[in-house]
Design a protein around this motif. Structure first.
Motif, short mmCIF file in Angstrom:
data_model
loop_
_atom_site.label_atom_id
_atom_site.label_comp_id
_atom_site.label_asym_id
_atom_site.label_seq_id
_atom_site.Cartn_x
_atom_site.Cartn_y
_atom_site.Cartn_z
N MET A 112 -28.00 21.76 -27.26
CA MET A 112 -28.73 21.35 -26.07
C MET A 112 -30.21 21.15 -26.38
SD MET A 112 -27.25 23.28 -22.76
CE MET A 112 -26.81 24.85 -23.44
N LEU A 113 -30.77 22.08 -27.16
CA LEU A 113 -32.19 21.98 -27.45
C LEU A 113 -32.49 20.78 -28.35
CD1 LEU A 113 -33.05 25.73 -27.76
CD2 LEU A 113 -33.98 24.12 -26.11
N VAL A 114 -31.55 20.50 -29.26
CA VAL A 114 -31.73 19.32 -30.12
C VAL A 114 -31.73 18.05 -29.26
CG1 VAL A 114 -30.43 17.86 -31.71
CG2 VAL A 114 -30.92 20.21 -32.33
N LEU A 115 -30.79 18.02 -28.31
CA LEU A 115 -30.76 16.89 -27.38
C LEU A 115 -32.09 16.81 -26.62
CD1 LEU A 115 -28.65 14.77 -26.53
CD2 LEU A 115 -28.21 16.18 -24.53
N GLY A 116 -32.57 18.02 -26.22
CA GLY A 116 -33.86 18.08 -25.52
C GLY A 116 -34.97 17.50 -26.37
N VAL A 117 -34.97 17.86 -27.65
CA VAL A 117 -36.02 17.36 -28.55
C VAL A 117 -35.98 15.83 -28.60
CG1 VAL A 117 -36.69 17.20 -30.98
CG2 VAL A 117 -36.19 19.41 -29.98
N VAL A 118 -34.76 15.29 -28.74
CA VAL A 118 -34.63 13.83 -28.81
C VAL A 118 -35.17 13.19 -27.53
CG1 VAL A 118 -32.98 11.93 -28.89
CG2 VAL A 118 -32.70 13.86 -30.42
N LEU A 119 -34.84 13.81 -26.38
CA LEU A 119 -35.28 13.22 -25.11
C LEU A 119 -36.79 13.36 -24.93
CD1 LEU A 119 -32.36 14.25 -22.75
CD2 LEU A 119 -32.81 12.07 -23.84
N VAL A 125 -44.46 21.59 -28.47
CA VAL A 125 -43.26 21.51 -27.63
C VAL A 125 -42.03 21.33 -28.51
CG1 VAL A 125 -42.04 20.08 -25.96
CG2 VAL A 125 -44.43 20.64 -25.60
N ILE A 126 -42.11 20.38 -29.43
CA ILE A 126 -40.99 20.13 -30.35
C ILE A 126 -40.73 21.38 -31.19
CG2 ILE A 126 -40.06 18.60 -32.15
CD1 ILE A 126 -40.80 17.04 -29.74
N GLY A 127 -41.84 21.97 -31.67
CA GLY A 127 -41.72 23.15 -32.52
C GLY A 127 -40.99 24.28 -31.82
N ILE A 128 -41.36 24.55 -30.57
CA ILE A 128 -40.72 25.65 -29.84
C ILE A 128 -39.25 25.33 -29.59
CG2 ILE A 128 -40.67 26.83 -27.61
CD1 ILE A 128 -43.75 26.56 -27.62
N ALA A 129 -38.98 24.08 -29.19
CA ALA A 129 -37.60 23.69 -28.93
C ALA A 129 -36.73 23.82 -30.18
CB ALA A 129 -37.53 22.26 -28.38
N SER A 146 -37.20 25.67 -44.70
CA SER A 146 -38.33 25.10 -43.95
C SER A 146 -38.39 23.60 -44.17
CB SER A 146 -39.64 25.73 -44.42
OG SER A 146 -39.57 27.12 -44.29
N LEU A 147 -38.16 23.20 -45.43
CA LEU A 147 -38.18 21.77 -45.75
C LEU A 147 -37.10 21.04 -44.96
CD1 LEU A 147 -40.04 20.31 -47.71
CD2 LEU A 147 -38.14 20.23 -49.32
N ASN A 148 -35.91 21.67 -44.94
CA ASN A 148 -34.81 21.08 -44.17
C ASN A 148 -35.18 20.92 -42.70
OD1 ASN A 148 -32.94 20.60 -46.10
ND2 ASN A 148 -31.97 22.61 -45.94
N LEU A 149 -35.85 21.96 -42.19
CA LEU A 149 -36.24 21.93 -40.78
C LEU A 149 -37.19 20.77 -40.52
CD1 LEU A 149 -35.85 23.37 -38.18
CD2 LEU A 149 -37.67 24.94 -38.77
N VAL A 150 -38.14 20.57 -41.44
CA VAL A 150 -39.08 19.45 -41.28
C VAL A 150 -38.32 18.12 -41.33
CG1 VAL A 150 -41.02 18.25 -42.35
CG2 VAL A 150 -41.04 20.74 -42.19
N ILE A 151 -37.37 18.03 -42.27
CA ILE A 151 -36.61 16.78 -42.40
C ILE A 151 -35.77 16.53 -41.16
CG2 ILE A 151 -34.75 15.66 -43.67
CD1 ILE A 151 -35.87 17.05 -46.19
N VAL A 152 -35.08 17.59 -40.70
CA VAL A 152 -34.25 17.45 -39.50
C VAL A 152 -35.13 17.06 -38.31
CG1 VAL A 152 -32.89 18.73 -37.82
CG2 VAL A 152 -32.39 18.95 -40.24
N GLY A 153 -36.30 17.73 -38.20
CA GLY A 153 -37.24 17.38 -37.13
C GLY A 153 -37.60 15.91 -37.20
N GLY A 154 -37.90 15.45 -38.41
CA GLY A 154 -38.28 14.05 -38.59
C GLY A 154 -37.15 13.11 -38.16
#
Lengths: 221, 284
Positions: B163-170, B13-17, B255-263
Protein backbone atom coordinates in the motif's frame (compact mmCIF):
# COMPACT_ATOMS: atom_id res chain seq x y z
CA UNK A 1 6.25 24.46 -51.70
CA UNK A 2 2.87 24.97 -50.10
CA UNK A 3 -0.25 23.92 -51.93
CA UNK A 4 -3.90 23.99 -50.84
CA UNK A 5 -6.50 22.10 -52.89
CA UNK A 6 -10.09 23.00 -52.05
CA UNK A 7 -9.32 23.01 -48.36
CA UNK A 8 -12.11 23.49 -45.83
CA UNK A 9 -11.86 23.64 -42.10
CA UNK A 10 -14.89 23.39 -39.89
CA UNK A 11 -14.38 23.55 -36.14
CA UNK A 12 -16.26 21.22 -33.83
CA UNK A 13 -18.63 23.97 -32.76
CA UNK A 14 -19.77 24.25 -36.40
CA UNK A 15 -17.90 27.37 -37.36
CA UNK A 16 -16.47 27.25 -40.90
CA UNK A 17 -13.04 28.84 -40.66
CA UNK A 18 -11.97 28.03 -44.23
CA UNK A 19 -14.11 27.21 -47.26
CA UNK A 20 -12.73 25.61 -50.41
CA UNK A 21 -9.42 27.42 -50.31
CA UNK A 22 -7.03 26.65 -53.18
CA UNK A 23 -3.64 28.22 -53.91
CA UNK A 24 -0.06 27.33 -54.58
CA UNK A 25 3.10 28.97 -53.30
CA UNK A 26 6.32 28.30 -55.17
CA UNK A 27 9.72 27.76 -53.60
CA UNK A 28 11.52 31.05 -52.82
CA UNK A 29 8.24 32.98 -52.83
CA UNK A 30 7.25 35.61 -50.29
CA UNK A 31 3.49 35.82 -49.86
CA UNK A 32 1.32 38.00 -47.68
CA UNK A 33 -1.89 36.69 -46.26
CA UNK A 34 -4.43 39.29 -45.35
CA UNK A 35 -8.03 39.72 -44.32
CA UNK A 36 -10.03 40.90 -41.34
CA UNK A 37 -9.76 39.26 -37.94
CA UNK A 38 -11.54 35.94 -38.10
CA UNK A 39 -11.19 35.64 -41.88
CA UNK A 40 -9.17 32.47 -41.44
CA UNK A 41 -5.56 33.65 -41.61
CA UNK A 42 -4.52 31.95 -38.39
CA UNK A 43 -6.46 28.80 -39.25
CA UNK A 44 -4.65 28.57 -42.57
CA UNK A 45 -1.29 28.78 -40.84
CA UNK A 46 -2.37 26.30 -38.16
CA UNK A 47 -3.15 23.82 -40.94
CA UNK A 48 0.33 24.24 -42.43
CA UNK A 49 2.07 23.58 -39.11
CA UNK A 50 -0.40 20.84 -38.20
CA UNK A 51 -1.86 22.47 -35.12
CA UNK A 52 -5.12 21.57 -36.85
CA UNK A 53 -6.06 19.27 -39.69
CA UNK A 54 -8.21 20.14 -42.69
CA UNK A 55 -11.79 18.89 -42.62
CA UNK A 56 -11.81 18.51 -46.42
CA UNK A 57 -9.30 19.04 -49.21
CA UNK A 58 -5.60 18.51 -49.47
CA UNK A 59 -2.70 20.44 -47.93
CA UNK A 60 0.71 19.66 -49.41
CA UNK A 61 3.85 21.08 -47.83
CA UNK A 62 7.24 20.42 -49.42
CA UNK A 63 5.78 17.52 -51.37
CA UNK A 64 4.18 15.87 -48.34
CA UNK A 65 0.42 15.41 -48.09
CA UNK A 66 -0.24 16.54 -44.52
CA UNK A 67 -3.20 14.16 -44.16
CA UNK A 68 -0.62 11.35 -44.27
CA UNK A 69 1.53 12.77 -41.47
CA UNK A 70 0.82 10.73 -38.33
CA UNK A 71 0.47 12.27 -34.89
CA UNK A 72 3.91 10.99 -33.99
CA UNK A 73 5.48 12.70 -37.00
CA UNK A 74 3.96 16.10 -36.26
CA UNK A 75 6.95 17.34 -34.20
CA UNK A 76 9.37 16.41 -37.01
CA UNK A 77 7.12 18.27 -39.46
CA UNK A 78 7.12 21.36 -37.24
CA UNK A 79 10.90 21.31 -37.04
CA UNK A 80 10.95 21.80 -40.82
CA UNK A 81 8.98 25.02 -40.52
CA UNK A 82 10.04 28.21 -38.77
CA UNK A 83 7.14 30.02 -37.15
CA UNK A 84 6.98 33.55 -35.79
CA UNK A 85 4.04 33.97 -33.43
CA UNK A 86 1.98 37.06 -32.87
CA UNK A 87 2.40 36.85 -29.10
CA UNK A 88 6.06 35.81 -29.45
CA UNK A 89 5.65 32.58 -27.40
CA UNK A 90 8.98 33.07 -25.64
CA UNK A 91 10.13 31.34 -22.47
CA UNK A 92 10.22 34.27 -20.10
CA UNK A 93 12.30 32.53 -17.45
CA UNK A 94 15.18 31.87 -19.86
CA UNK A 95 17.62 34.29 -21.43
CA UNK A 96 17.46 35.18 -25.13
CA UNK A 97 20.19 32.70 -26.02
CA UNK A 98 18.27 29.74 -24.55
CA UNK A 99 15.08 30.81 -26.30
CA UNK A 100 16.73 30.92 -29.68
CA UNK A 101 18.62 27.68 -29.01
CA UNK A 102 15.42 25.74 -28.21
CA UNK A 103 14.76 24.32 -31.70
CA UNK A 104 18.40 23.22 -32.00
CA UNK A 105 18.34 21.57 -28.58
CA UNK A 106 15.18 19.73 -29.59
CA UNK A 107 16.89 18.57 -32.78
CA UNK A 108 19.84 17.37 -30.72
CA UNK A 109 22.61 19.59 -32.09
CA UNK A 110 26.06 19.59 -30.49
CA UNK A 111 26.71 22.32 -27.96
CA UNK A 112 29.31 24.16 -30.05
CA UNK A 113 27.18 24.07 -33.16
CA UNK A 114 24.24 25.43 -31.13
CA UNK A 115 26.31 28.39 -29.94
CA UNK A 116 27.55 29.13 -33.44
CA UNK A 117 24.11 28.99 -35.04
CA UNK A 118 22.34 30.92 -32.29
CA UNK A 119 24.86 33.75 -32.55
CA UNK A 120 24.51 33.78 -36.32
CA UNK A 121 20.72 34.03 -36.01
CA UNK A 122 20.91 36.73 -33.33
CA UNK A 123 23.40 38.63 -35.48
CA UNK A 124 20.96 38.58 -38.41
CA UNK A 125 18.20 40.15 -36.32
CA UNK A 126 20.63 42.59 -34.67
CA UNK A 127 20.39 41.27 -31.13
CA UNK A 128 23.83 39.74 -30.70
CA UNK A 129 24.58 42.00 -27.73
CA UNK A 130 21.41 40.86 -25.92
CA UNK A 131 22.04 37.12 -25.82
CA UNK A 132 22.16 37.00 -22.00
CA UNK A 133 19.21 39.36 -21.51
CA UNK A 134 15.89 38.09 -20.21
CA UNK A 135 13.00 38.52 -22.70
CA UNK A 136 10.99 40.69 -20.29
CA UNK A 137 13.73 43.34 -20.27
CA UNK A 138 13.43 43.69 -24.05
CA UNK A 139 11.09 45.95 -25.99
CA UNK A 140 8.21 44.52 -28.03
CA UNK A 141 10.18 44.86 -31.26
CA UNK A 142 13.19 43.13 -29.73
CA UNK A 143 11.04 40.31 -28.41
CA UNK A 144 9.59 39.87 -31.88
CA UNK A 145 13.11 39.70 -33.31
CA UNK A 146 14.04 37.04 -30.75
CA UNK A 147 11.03 35.10 -32.04
CA UNK A 148 12.29 35.54 -35.60
CA UNK A 149 15.78 34.42 -34.65
CA UNK A 150 14.28 31.29 -33.07
CA UNK A 151 12.21 30.65 -36.20
CA UNK A 152 15.21 30.80 -38.54
CA UNK A 153 17.90 29.26 -36.34
CA UNK A 154 17.13 25.77 -37.62
CA UNK A 155 17.42 27.00 -41.24
CA UNK A 156 13.89 25.96 -42.21
CA UNK A 157 12.72 25.89 -45.82
CA UNK A 158 9.48 27.57 -44.85
CA UNK A 159 8.97 30.55 -42.59
CA UNK A 160 5.48 31.40 -41.33
CA UNK A 161 4.74 34.63 -39.49
CA UNK A 162 1.39 35.40 -37.86
CA UNK A 163 0.93 39.17 -37.47
CA UNK A 164 4.65 39.71 -36.83
CA UNK A 165 4.21 43.48 -36.75
CA UNK A 166 1.01 43.44 -34.74
CA UNK A 167 2.00 45.80 -31.94
CA UNK A 168 4.92 47.59 -33.55
CA UNK A 169 5.21 51.16 -34.79
CA UNK A 170 5.50 51.66 -38.59
CA UNK A 171 9.27 52.07 -38.63
CA UNK A 172 9.89 48.89 -36.60
CA UNK A 173 7.34 47.06 -38.75
CA UNK A 174 9.20 48.06 -41.89
CA UNK A 175 12.47 46.82 -40.39
CA UNK A 176 10.89 43.48 -39.51
CA UNK A 177 9.53 43.15 -43.04
CA UNK A 178 12.98 43.86 -44.44
CA UNK A 179 14.28 40.99 -42.31
CA UNK A 180 11.75 38.63 -43.84
CA UNK A 181 12.65 39.81 -47.31
CA UNK A 182 16.31 39.12 -46.53
CA UNK A 183 15.50 35.55 -45.51
CA UNK A 184 13.39 35.15 -48.63
CA UNK A 185 16.32 36.24 -50.77
CA UNK A 186 18.46 33.39 -49.44
CA UNK A 187 15.87 30.87 -50.56
CA UNK A 188 13.34 30.56 -47.74
CA UNK A 189 9.66 30.36 -48.64
CA UNK A 190 7.97 33.01 -46.50
CA UNK A 191 4.30 33.47 -45.66
CA UNK A 192 3.30 36.44 -43.55
CA UNK A 193 -0.19 36.97 -42.19
CA UNK A 194 -0.89 40.65 -41.63
CA UNK A 195 -3.82 43.02 -41.71
CA UNK A 196 -1.54 46.02 -42.13
CA UNK A 197 -2.55 46.61 -45.75
CA UNK A 198 -0.77 49.95 -45.98
CA UNK A 199 2.51 48.29 -45.15
CA UNK A 200 2.23 45.16 -47.27
CA UNK A 201 0.88 46.83 -50.38
CA UNK A 202 4.05 48.94 -50.47
CA UNK A 203 6.23 45.84 -50.54
CA UNK A 204 5.09 44.49 -53.93
CA UNK A 205 4.71 40.83 -53.14
CA UNK A 206 1.87 38.51 -53.88
CA UNK A 207 -1.08 39.00 -51.51
CA UNK A 208 -3.62 36.33 -50.64
CA UNK A 209 -6.83 37.85 -49.32
CA UNK A 210 -9.23 35.87 -47.19
CA UNK A 211 -12.80 36.89 -46.47
CA UNK A 212 -15.03 34.84 -44.22
CA UNK A 213 -12.96 31.75 -44.90
CA UNK A 214 -12.89 32.13 -48.69
CA UNK A 215 -9.90 33.15 -50.75
CA UNK A 216 -11.09 36.23 -52.65
CA UNK A 217 -7.88 37.27 -54.40
CA UNK A 218 -4.31 36.15 -55.03
CA UNK A 219 -5.18 32.49 -55.54
CA UNK A 220 -3.43 32.33 -58.89
CA UNK A 221 -0.04 34.00 -59.19
CA UNK B 1 8.08 28.11 -0.16
CA UNK B 2 11.32 28.03 -2.07
CA UNK B 3 12.04 25.36 -4.61
CA UNK B 4 14.65 23.57 -2.51
CA UNK B 5 12.41 23.35 0.56
CA UNK B 6 9.67 21.89 -1.60
CA UNK B 7 12.15 19.33 -2.94
CA UNK B 8 13.28 18.51 0.58
CA UNK B 9 9.66 18.04 1.70
CA UNK B 10 9.04 15.67 -1.20
CA UNK B 11 12.17 13.70 -0.26
CA UNK B 12 10.91 13.47 3.32
CA UNK B 13 7.41 12.36 2.39
CA UNK B 14 8.75 9.66 0.08
CA UNK B 15 11.40 8.76 2.63
CA UNK B 16 8.88 8.24 5.44
CA UNK B 17 6.52 6.28 3.20
CA UNK B 18 9.39 3.99 2.18
CA UNK B 19 10.94 3.82 5.66
CA UNK B 20 7.78 2.37 7.25
CA UNK B 21 7.63 -0.92 5.35
CA UNK B 22 11.40 -1.20 5.16
CA UNK B 23 11.73 -0.58 8.89
CA UNK B 24 9.08 -3.20 9.63
CA UNK B 25 10.76 -5.72 7.40
CA UNK B 26 14.14 -5.03 9.03
CA UNK B 27 12.51 -5.59 12.42
CA UNK B 28 10.98 -8.81 11.13
CA UNK B 29 14.32 -10.00 9.78
CA UNK B 30 15.85 -9.41 13.19
CA UNK B 31 13.02 -11.28 14.88
CA UNK B 32 13.50 -14.18 12.44
CA UNK B 33 17.19 -14.25 13.20
CA UNK B 34 16.41 -14.30 16.90
CA UNK B 35 13.83 -17.09 16.65
CA UNK B 36 16.13 -19.20 14.48
CA UNK B 37 18.37 -19.35 17.56
CA UNK B 38 15.46 -20.95 19.44
CA UNK B 39 14.57 -23.52 16.86
CA UNK B 40 17.50 -25.94 17.20
CA UNK B 41 17.58 -27.07 20.81
CA UNK B 42 14.05 -28.40 20.69
CA UNK B 43 13.50 -31.85 22.08
CA UNK B 44 12.44 -35.06 20.45
CA UNK B 45 10.52 -37.53 22.62
CA UNK B 46 10.69 -41.18 21.52
CA UNK B 47 8.01 -43.32 23.18
CA UNK B 48 9.13 -46.96 22.96
CA UNK B 49 6.94 -49.97 22.39
CA UNK B 50 5.96 -52.07 25.43
CA UNK B 51 7.76 -55.07 23.94
CA UNK B 52 11.08 -53.26 24.25
CA UNK B 53 12.86 -54.16 27.47
CA UNK B 54 14.79 -51.69 29.61
CA UNK B 55 18.13 -53.21 28.50
CA UNK B 56 17.22 -52.90 24.82
CA UNK B 57 16.16 -49.33 25.46
CA UNK B 58 19.55 -48.52 27.06
CA UNK B 59 21.34 -50.02 24.03
CA UNK B 60 19.16 -47.97 21.68
CA UNK B 61 19.92 -44.84 23.70
CA UNK B 62 23.66 -45.42 23.36
CA UNK B 63 23.32 -46.13 19.64
CA UNK B 64 21.33 -42.98 18.99
CA UNK B 65 23.71 -40.96 21.15
CA UNK B 66 26.53 -41.79 18.73
CA UNK B 67 24.76 -40.21 15.73
CA UNK B 68 26.18 -36.96 14.39
CA UNK B 69 22.82 -35.21 14.35
CA UNK B 70 22.08 -36.01 17.98
CA UNK B 71 23.71 -34.18 20.88
CA UNK B 72 22.44 -36.23 23.79
CA UNK B 73 19.94 -38.92 24.67
CA UNK B 74 18.33 -39.34 28.10
CA UNK B 75 16.65 -42.61 28.97
CA UNK B 76 13.58 -42.23 31.16
CA UNK B 77 12.27 -45.68 32.13
CA UNK B 78 8.57 -46.20 32.64
CA UNK B 79 9.14 -46.68 36.38
CA UNK B 80 10.99 -43.39 36.69
CA UNK B 81 8.32 -41.66 34.70
CA UNK B 82 5.59 -43.09 36.88
CA UNK B 83 7.39 -42.04 40.04
CA UNK B 84 7.88 -38.55 38.69
CA UNK B 85 4.27 -38.31 37.58
CA UNK B 86 3.05 -39.55 40.96
CA UNK B 87 5.21 -37.01 42.75
CA UNK B 88 4.19 -34.11 40.54
CA UNK B 89 0.49 -34.90 40.07
CA UNK B 90 -0.49 -35.83 43.64
CA UNK B 91 -2.33 -38.89 42.35
CA UNK B 92 0.17 -41.23 44.01
CA UNK B 93 -2.62 -43.24 45.74
CA UNK B 94 -4.58 -43.70 42.59
CA UNK B 95 -1.50 -44.69 40.64
CA UNK B 96 -0.44 -47.15 43.33
CA UNK B 97 -3.72 -48.96 42.86
CA UNK B 98 -3.00 -49.62 39.19
CA UNK B 99 -2.13 -53.20 38.32
CA UNK B 100 0.51 -52.33 35.78
CA UNK B 101 2.44 -49.25 34.75
CA UNK B 102 0.57 -47.62 31.85
CA UNK B 103 3.50 -45.41 30.86
CA UNK B 104 5.92 -46.40 28.11
CA UNK B 105 9.68 -46.10 28.26
CA UNK B 106 10.89 -42.80 26.92
CA UNK B 107 14.03 -41.54 25.20
CA UNK B 108 14.52 -37.76 25.37
CA UNK B 109 16.69 -36.81 22.44
CA UNK B 110 18.33 -33.41 21.85
CA UNK B 111 19.13 -32.86 18.15
CA UNK B 112 22.40 -31.22 17.15
CA UNK B 113 22.28 -27.45 17.43
CA UNK B 114 23.04 -26.79 13.77
CA UNK B 115 20.02 -28.73 12.51
CA UNK B 116 17.27 -26.68 10.91
CA UNK B 117 13.62 -27.12 11.70
CA UNK B 118 13.14 -29.16 8.53
CA UNK B 119 16.10 -31.42 9.33
CA UNK B 120 14.72 -32.07 12.78
CA UNK B 121 11.39 -33.01 11.27
CA UNK B 122 13.18 -35.43 8.98
CA UNK B 123 15.02 -36.93 11.93
CA UNK B 124 11.70 -37.38 13.69
CA UNK B 125 10.21 -39.21 10.70
CA UNK B 126 13.26 -41.44 10.41
CA UNK B 127 13.24 -42.40 14.08
CA UNK B 128 9.47 -42.91 14.14
CA UNK B 129 9.91 -45.57 11.47
CA UNK B 130 12.13 -47.75 13.72
CA UNK B 131 10.60 -50.93 15.15
CA UNK B 132 11.35 -50.07 18.77
CA UNK B 133 9.64 -46.69 18.57
CA UNK B 134 5.90 -46.45 19.08
CA UNK B 135 5.70 -42.73 18.60
CA UNK B 136 8.09 -39.84 18.05
CA UNK B 137 6.89 -36.44 19.21
CA UNK B 138 8.62 -33.20 18.46
CA UNK B 139 8.13 -30.49 21.09
CA UNK B 140 7.69 -27.90 18.45
CA UNK B 141 4.15 -26.80 18.85
CA UNK B 142 5.05 -23.41 20.32
CA UNK B 143 7.71 -23.05 17.65
CA UNK B 144 5.18 -23.75 14.95
CA UNK B 145 2.90 -21.14 16.48
CA UNK B 146 5.75 -18.69 16.51
CA UNK B 147 6.53 -19.48 12.90
CA UNK B 148 2.90 -19.01 11.91
CA UNK B 149 2.92 -15.71 13.73
CA UNK B 150 6.06 -14.69 11.88
CA UNK B 151 4.51 -15.71 8.58
CA UNK B 152 1.45 -13.65 9.45
CA UNK B 153 3.61 -10.65 10.34
CA UNK B 154 5.49 -11.07 7.07
CA UNK B 155 2.20 -10.93 5.17
CA UNK B 156 1.06 -7.89 7.11
CA UNK B 157 4.34 -6.13 6.38
CA UNK B 158 3.98 -7.10 2.73
CA UNK B 159 0.44 -5.72 2.58
CA UNK B 160 1.38 -2.48 4.33
CA UNK B 161 4.45 -2.24 2.16
CA UNK B 162 2.41 -2.74 -0.98
CA UNK B 163 0.00 0.00 0.00
CA UNK B 164 2.75 2.42 0.91
CA UNK B 165 4.63 1.67 -2.30
CA UNK B 166 1.46 2.43 -4.22
CA UNK B 167 1.20 5.59 -2.12
CA UNK B 168 4.73 6.58 -3.08
CA UNK B 169 3.95 6.12 -6.77
CA UNK B 170 0.80 8.23 -6.44
CA UNK B 171 2.51 10.94 -4.39
CA UNK B 172 5.24 11.19 -7.00
CA UNK B 173 2.71 11.08 -9.80
CA UNK B 174 0.91 14.00 -8.22
CA UNK B 175 4.12 15.94 -7.65
CA UNK B 176 5.06 15.48 -11.28
CA UNK B 177 1.54 16.42 -12.37
CA UNK B 178 1.91 19.71 -10.50
CA UNK B 179 5.32 20.23 -12.09
CA UNK B 180 3.73 19.67 -15.49
CA UNK B 181 0.96 22.16 -14.70
CA UNK B 182 3.54 24.71 -13.55
CA UNK B 183 5.40 24.43 -16.81
CA UNK B 184 2.38 24.23 -19.06
CA UNK B 185 3.29 27.36 -21.06
CA UNK B 186 6.79 26.10 -21.57
CA UNK B 187 5.54 22.72 -22.77
CA UNK B 188 3.22 24.42 -25.24
CA UNK B 189 6.08 26.48 -26.64
CA UNK B 190 8.39 23.48 -26.88
CA UNK B 191 5.70 21.57 -28.76
CA UNK B 192 5.09 24.59 -31.03
CA UNK B 193 8.68 24.61 -32.18
CA UNK B 194 8.68 20.87 -32.81
CA UNK B 195 9.48 19.22 -29.47
CA UNK B 196 8.25 15.62 -29.55
CA UNK B 197 6.45 13.98 -26.63
CA UNK B 198 9.58 12.01 -25.62
CA UNK B 199 11.59 15.25 -25.61
CA UNK B 200 9.05 16.95 -23.35
CA UNK B 201 8.72 13.84 -21.20
CA UNK B 202 12.40 13.37 -20.44
CA UNK B 203 12.99 16.12 -17.84
CA UNK B 204 9.89 15.05 -15.90
CA UNK B 205 11.07 11.45 -15.82
CA UNK B 206 14.43 12.65 -14.52
CA UNK B 207 12.61 14.68 -11.87
CA UNK B 208 10.68 11.58 -10.80
CA UNK B 209 13.86 9.53 -10.69
CA UNK B 210 15.59 12.20 -8.63
CA UNK B 211 12.71 12.49 -6.14
CA UNK B 212 12.52 8.70 -5.84
CA UNK B 213 16.27 8.23 -5.29
CA UNK B 214 16.34 11.09 -2.77
CA UNK B 215 13.34 9.58 -0.98
CA UNK B 216 15.06 6.19 -0.92
CA UNK B 217 18.18 7.75 0.57
CA UNK B 218 16.09 9.50 3.24
CA UNK B 219 14.34 6.22 4.01
CA UNK B 220 17.71 4.47 4.45
CA UNK B 221 18.85 7.23 6.80
CA UNK B 222 15.57 7.10 8.77
CA UNK B 223 15.77 3.33 9.20
CA UNK B 224 19.41 3.56 10.31
CA UNK B 225 18.49 6.30 12.80
CA UNK B 226 15.70 4.16 14.25
CA UNK B 227 18.02 1.16 14.60
CA UNK B 228 20.65 3.33 16.25
CA UNK B 229 17.96 4.60 18.61
CA UNK B 230 16.90 1.03 19.50
CA UNK B 231 20.37 -0.51 19.66
CA UNK B 232 21.18 0.43 23.26
CA UNK B 233 18.03 -1.03 24.92
CA UNK B 234 18.23 -4.12 22.69
CA UNK B 235 21.85 -4.72 23.70
CA UNK B 236 20.88 -4.32 27.34
CA UNK B 237 18.05 -6.79 26.98
CA UNK B 238 20.29 -9.23 25.13
CA UNK B 239 22.88 -8.91 27.89
CA UNK B 240 20.25 -9.69 30.52
CA UNK B 241 19.31 -12.81 28.55
CA UNK B 242 22.99 -13.65 28.21
CA UNK B 243 22.66 -13.45 24.45
CA UNK B 244 25.01 -11.73 22.03
CA UNK B 245 22.19 -10.58 19.81
CA UNK B 246 22.91 -7.41 17.84
CA UNK B 247 20.37 -5.55 15.69
CA UNK B 248 21.16 -5.89 12.02
CA UNK B 249 20.50 -2.87 9.80
CA UNK B 250 20.13 -2.49 6.05
CA UNK B 251 23.83 -2.52 5.31
CA UNK B 252 25.38 -0.78 2.34
CA UNK B 253 23.78 -3.08 -0.23
CA UNK B 254 20.36 -2.80 1.41
CA UNK B 255 20.57 0.99 1.44
CA UNK B 256 21.70 1.01 -2.17
CA UNK B 257 18.80 -1.24 -3.09
CA UNK B 258 16.44 1.09 -1.28
CA UNK B 259 17.75 4.06 -3.27
CA UNK B 260 17.41 2.10 -6.52
CA UNK B 261 13.90 0.90 -5.67
CA UNK B 262 12.99 4.47 -4.69
CA UNK B 263 14.31 5.68 -8.02
CA UNK B 264 12.31 3.08 -9.93
CA UNK B 265 9.15 3.99 -8.03
CA UNK B 266 9.81 7.65 -8.81
CA UNK B 267 10.23 6.80 -12.45
CA UNK B 268 6.99 4.80 -12.38
CA UNK B 269 5.09 7.67 -10.76
CA UNK B 270 6.51 10.18 -13.21
CA UNK B 271 5.67 7.90 -16.12
CA UNK B 272 2.11 7.61 -14.86
CA UNK B 273 1.71 11.37 -14.58
CA UNK B 274 3.48 12.13 -17.82
CA UNK B 275 1.50 9.68 -19.95
CA UNK B 276 -1.75 10.91 -18.43
CA UNK B 277 -1.18 14.65 -18.58
CA UNK B 278 1.42 15.47 -21.18
CA UNK B 279 -0.52 14.39 -24.24
CA UNK B 280 -3.37 16.70 -23.15
CA UNK B 281 -1.16 19.74 -23.43
CA UNK B 282 -1.26 20.72 -27.06
CA UNK B 283 -0.79 24.17 -28.52
CA UNK B 284 -4.15 25.89 -29.05
Amino acid sequence: MISFERVSKRYDEGHDALREVSFEIARDDLVFLTGHSGAGKSTLMRLIMLMDRATRGKVIVDGVDLAKVSRRSVPAHRREIGVVFQNHQLLFDRPVFDNVALPLIISGYQYREVGRRVRAALDKVGLLSKERAMPLTLSGGEQQRVGIARAVVGRPKILLADEPTGNLDPQLSAEIMQLFEAFNQVGVTVMIASHDLALISRLRHRILTLKEGRLVSGGTP
Amino acid sequence: MTNSTATLMTFLVIGIALALPVGLSVALDNATRLSEGWQSPSQLSLFLRESVSAEEAEILAVELGQRDDVTSVDFVSSDEALAEFAALSGFADVLASLESNPLPDLLLLTPAAELSGAAISELRTELAARDEVAEAVLDMEWLQRLNSLMELSRRVVLAIGGMLVLGVVLILGNTIRLAIENRRDEIVIVKLVGGSNPFVRRPFLYTGLWYGCGGGLFAAVLVSLCLWFLQAPVSRLAYLYESEFVLQGLGVMGSLNLVIVGGLLGLAGAWLAVTRHLADIEPR
